[in-house]
Design an enzyme around this catalytic site. Sequence first.
Site, PDB file in Angstrom:
ATOM      1  CE1 TYR A 335      -3.342  -2.758   1.475  1.00 33.90           C
ATOM      2  CE2 TYR A 335      -1.960  -2.809   3.426  1.00 33.90           C
ATOM      3  CZ  TYR A 335      -3.001  -3.335   2.689  1.00 33.90           C
ATOM      4  OH  TYR A 335      -3.691  -4.412   3.171  1.00 33.90           O
ATOM      5  CB  CYS A 362      16.234 -11.765  -3.732  1.00 38.29           C
ATOM      6  SG  CYS A 362      17.412 -12.516  -2.632  1.00 38.29           S
ATOM      7  CD  GLU A 363      10.416  -9.846  -4.760  1.00 40.32           C
ATOM      8  OE1 GLU A 363       9.913  -8.952  -5.459  1.00 40.32           O
ATOM      9  OE2 GLU A 363      10.294 -11.055  -4.982  1.00 40.32           O
TER      10      GLU A 363
END
Length: 432
Positions: A335, A362-363
């Site tokens: 959000y 890992c993002e």
Amino acid sequence: MFIHDCLGVNSAGHLTIGGCDTIELAAEFGTPAYIMDEATIRARCTAYRNTLRECFGEGSMAHYAGKALSMRRIYDIVGEEGLGIDVVSSGELYTALAAGFPVERICFHGNNKTDADIEYAVKNRVGRFAADNREELDAISRIAGKAGITQKIILRITPGIDPHTHKAITTGDIDSKFGSPIATGQAEEIVKYAISLPNIALCGLHCHIGSQIFDVQPFAGAARIMLKFIADMEAKTGWLADELDLGGGFGVRYVKEDKGIDIASAIRELAGVINAECTELGIQRPRIMLEPGRSIVADAGITLYTVGSVKTIPGFRTYVSVDGGMPDNPRYALYQSRYEAVIANRAAEPKTIHCTIAGRCCESGDLIGENMPLQETSRGDILAVFVTGAYNYSMASNYNRLTRPPIIMVKDGKSYTAVRRESFEDLTRNDL
Ligand SMILES: *Cc1c(COP(=O)(O)O)cnc(C)c1O
């Protein structure tokens, strides 16, 4: 110094919560860790309980929406405070039953309860279902019949109110997966259908317009529409609603700019509107229920992390990476929720940098926040993120095989573990 009463700074310059030094807590329990102040939770429960009683008398009550934070200890606390609870799955119900929560004060919610959910809840004699749709009514009627009982229910209705909050947390609009809209005539149909079914006692109506709402006006608008609908149903069918549940959604202050909503004065204002409307419509005022989740637990909680790398990309930004992230707090990823944070071991010092607080997954989207003011920091510092008591632990995952943090409760300067840290064995427990 902080907008939340449970937070402070001690003579060592360390952030405190509920009278405990957060650096000592981090040393004792490790990081990441959720820390929650029990007194704050109890104070929020008291505000709902006392004000509802004052405005509407006995029988009107708040049901804590367990989806905000579900664990045994929280059910102990809200149970002791005299609130009911909402559950939305057999898992939440199991947790509440494991805490010994009084079943008659439990309401089973959700827009798609399975037969297994209904059977489990009926078997355990939950007080109420908030039924969403026809298929569910059929299933509840059938399963209650088999059990030889009459099951109390309330019906979820959509009043068609837009509370001007984030789209993902708006739920009372006509176009919603939840409930039956009044505007299309479906609400009337489902009320009539519910009354016609055996083994079901329709006690009242329910609506929930959204979350993180700071104004009384959308609640007042929803209450007026629902009361008119109740009067209309009484005229058309003779059915009298004993209960009107106006859902949850009171907002909390995540950052200074959030205006906040005072629980007691909001309920009093709402009571004025409800009483006037009932008089005008010539109906007896139903018992009034609320379902606060976030506003009970959010600002009681903080998350402690240990700072790892501090990486500045010249001309762009500074990344402060911590030893948790979206697995323990997915709200920024979901959000773009805003938070305030401090370096807990330098809490009294001025914030001199702006940074992106990044998790360890890992993002690229694994962030706690962007452009956040913070004290100068380096590896080994303890970072505290505020107002993480709601929708953090309950939304936590094991992404990247990270273990879920513990929940440490603090009370009058003492601490205890409510949920232990997951172990590596927990991670492989179900792997065959
Ligand atoms: C989410 C939800 C609540 C609680 O909402 P908060 O914003 O956390 O107070 C209450 N009732 C229903 C039906 C919900 O879906």
